[in-house]
Design a protein around this motif. Sequence first.
Motif, PDB file in Angstrom:
ATOM      1  N   SER A  81       2.115  12.788  -8.819  1.00 55.43           N
ATOM      2  CA  SER A  81       1.221  13.949  -8.745  1.00 55.43           C
ATOM      3  C   SER A  81       1.967  15.221  -8.334  1.00 55.43           C
ATOM      4  O   SER A  81       1.372  16.293  -8.289  1.00 55.43           O
ATOM      5  N   GLY A  82       3.263  15.095  -8.012  1.00 56.30           N
ATOM      6  CA  GLY A  82       4.072  16.271  -7.727  1.00 56.30           C
ATOM      7  C   GLY A  82       4.429  16.485  -6.277  1.00 56.30           C
ATOM      8  O   GLY A  82       5.260  17.343  -5.960  1.00 56.30           O
ATOM      9  N   ASN A  83       3.849  15.724  -5.354  1.00 57.07           N
ATOM     10  CA  ASN A  83       4.139  15.885  -3.923  1.00 57.07           C
ATOM     11  C   ASN A  83       5.300  14.964  -3.557  1.00 57.07           C
ATOM     12  O   ASN A  83       5.112  13.870  -3.023  1.00 57.07           O
ATOM     13  N   THR A  84       6.508  15.416  -3.826  1.00 59.52           N
ATOM     14  CA  THR A  84       7.674  14.549  -3.662  1.00 59.52           C
ATOM     15  C   THR A  84       8.010  14.277  -2.196  1.00 59.52           C
ATOM     16  O   THR A  84       8.523  13.205  -1.871  1.00 59.52           O
ATOM     17  N   ALA A  85       7.719  15.213  -1.307  1.00 62.59           N
ATOM     18  CA  ALA A  85       8.067  15.019   0.104  1.00 62.59           C
ATOM     19  C   ALA A  85       7.241  13.883   0.709  1.00 62.59           C
ATOM     20  O   ALA A  85       7.779  12.939   1.315  1.00 62.59           O
ATOM     21  N   VAL A  86       5.927  13.952   0.542  1.00 59.88           N
ATOM     22  CA  VAL A  86       5.059  12.907   1.086  1.00 59.88           C
ATOM     23  C   VAL A  86       5.291  11.587   0.356  1.00 59.88           C
ATOM     24  O   VAL A  86       5.391  10.516   0.976  1.00 59.88           O
ATOM     25  N   GLY A  87       5.378  11.662  -0.963  1.00 61.82           N
ATOM     26  CA  GLY A  87       5.605  10.444  -1.735  1.00 61.82           C
ATOM     27  C   GLY A  87       6.913   9.770  -1.388  1.00 61.82           C
ATOM     28  O   GLY A  87       6.985   8.539  -1.266  1.00 61.82           O
ATOM     29  N   GLY A  88       7.974  10.572  -1.196  1.00 56.06           N
ATOM     30  CA  GLY A  88       9.259   9.999  -0.801  1.00 56.06           C
ATOM     31  C   GLY A  88       9.186   9.315   0.549  1.00 56.06           C
ATOM     32  O   GLY A  88       9.757   8.233   0.748  1.00 56.06           O
ATOM     33  N   SER A 118       0.838  -1.208   0.000  1.00 56.64           N
ATOM     34  CA  SER A 118       0.000   0.000   0.000  1.00 56.64           C
ATOM     35  C   SER A 118       0.865   1.248   0.000  1.00 56.64           C
ATOM     36  O   SER A 118       0.627   2.191  -0.766  1.00 56.64           O
ATOM     37  N   LEU A 119       1.889   1.273   0.857  1.00 56.23           N
ATOM     38  CA  LEU A 119       2.795   2.426   0.889  1.00 56.23           C
ATOM     39  C   LEU A 119       3.535   2.580  -0.434  1.00 56.23           C
ATOM     40  O   LEU A 119       3.752   3.707  -0.907  1.00 56.23           O
ATOM     41  N   LEU A 120       3.912   1.468  -1.056  1.00 53.22           N
ATOM     42  CA  LEU A 120       4.624   1.529  -2.332  1.00 53.22           C
ATOM     43  C   LEU A 120       3.754   2.161  -3.409  1.00 53.22           C
ATOM     44  O   LEU A 120       4.179   3.102  -4.107  1.00 53.22           O
ATOM     45  N   LEU A 121       2.522   1.666  -3.567  1.00 52.69           N
ATOM     46  CA  LEU A 121       1.653   2.171  -4.622  1.00 52.69           C
ATOM     47  C   LEU A 121       1.212   3.611  -4.348  1.00 52.69           C
ATOM     48  O   LEU A 121       1.138   4.437  -5.267  1.00 52.69           O
ATOM     49  N   LEU A 122       0.918   3.917  -3.080  1.00 52.27           N
ATOM     50  CA  LEU A 122       0.552   5.285  -2.743  1.00 52.27           C
ATOM     51  C   LEU A 122       1.728   6.237  -2.953  1.00 52.27           C
ATOM     52  O   LEU A 122       1.547   7.376  -3.406  1.00 52.27           O
TER      53      LEU A 122
END
Length: 507
Positions: free
Chosen positions: A243-250, A232-236
């Motif tokens: 979508s451009g939110n690199t901090a949260v995505g990272g 789930s964390l990987l796909l999210l």
Amino acid sequence: MTSPVQHAPARRLAARLRTRRAARGRGWTARQWAALFCVLSGYVVGTLTASGTAISLPSISAELQAGPAAMQWFVTGYLLATTCLVLIAGALGDRFGRRLVLRVAACVYTAGIAISAIAPTIVLLNVARISAGVGSAGLMACGAAVLTTSFTGSDRVKAFALCGAAGGIGMAIGPSAAGWIVDAVGWRGTFGVLAAASLLMVASTFLIKETRAEKPRPFDLLGAGMLIVGLSLLLLGISTMTSGNTAVGGGQLVGAAVVLTLFIVRALRVSAPLLELSLLRDRITSAWLISAVMATAGMTGFTVYLPTYLLVVHGLNAAAAGTWMLAFTIPLFVVPMIVSRWVNRGGSAPKIAAGCLTLAATAYLTFALLATVGEVWVALIPTAALGFAIGSLTALSDAQLMSRIDHDRIGMASGLLNTMRSGATSIVLALFGAGLVVAIAARVGPQTADRLATGDVAAISESVAVDGFGHGWTLVLAGNGVLMLAAAAAFVGLILAGRRQAERAAA
């Protein structure tokens, strides 16, 4: 008078002819046909569901007054449920019965699609979509397991090739068929039609032979929880990064790496893990796993962005682009049956797969060189070659992989294959899209790049559009070519290592 020696060749030829006639006359049983029908139905309905969903997004959003976040969950929720649960569904099939889990999954999938047709709110629609994703996980894992246990030898190769051909047909006509259905009955009617079709899939499960592990293993509940959280964390994380939110995505990707690493470490230490990594000790099994995963992941970005390339660089409209893409899709449903017959007549499956991985790499690199050179028809040859390569890999890989798995772990192996396939496809697609935007931006700037990547060429000069998108397309296709070359090298290396491994074991 002729001697017995002179008659020997004639007797051998007659014996071979009798064997072939007997094999042709033997036919498949009703249970085998039911298993094949169920799995093929899953392919067709799944393809139409995916295509119909994509086409219906604007209508759903308008009717249910759903915002971007809710619509994102409409798309992502299904993928999350399927990817996170497919390995778990395979393990449950080994323990409780593959037909049983397949039947329950078909019922859950059908119910989810049916509720989607009548959902009055976006919240209920998303819940129904997630439920359909849960059912899809069981269909994917236990569908392949049921095919493996229902067929043997050349029949198994043929059955999996038919599934590959069905996937190719779905890719070729799925979007058009889904578009016709949506135009005729709307998005709610589309879900209703697909739910009715899914009932046939449910009915067919009552004819399938039940199989399960002879020595059932305890279910690894903690391992299942860790896998769900990690995937789930990987796909999210992938979705958030794109979508451009690199901090949260990272942060989500880091969390995924930690949890999945702990999952693997635990699997190596406990006696009955959800996933037995000993499956991968057989080098030839690992080689076919790479081939099966790359047959899907290797074409994902190409098929998604090819119509946009044809629109921006060559000015084709949607209808012309769809016709042009037949050069890729026709081989996908023609080649699998040809290749399966070749292998069943004595052809070397490893040599064919290695050649096709190399052919796919060559096709990508050739297309990259021709991306902005000459007329559009010039690129038809590498496109058709790529379709031939992917069609051949689809025909062979799943059957060869599953044939090497012992009976008690067939569901587990099918779950592993589909988990890796879904995860790799998501990663490759995200990297392909992000790489395309970055490469275009290097030529024309970030704002123009975002527009070109979606096919928006309004108020952009033709020369800028062609130069920018053509540059990006060249680089991402070259990257795909390098990836396929690496897969070919890994495949060949593992096959050779596996043969040496078998020779040492025999000695």
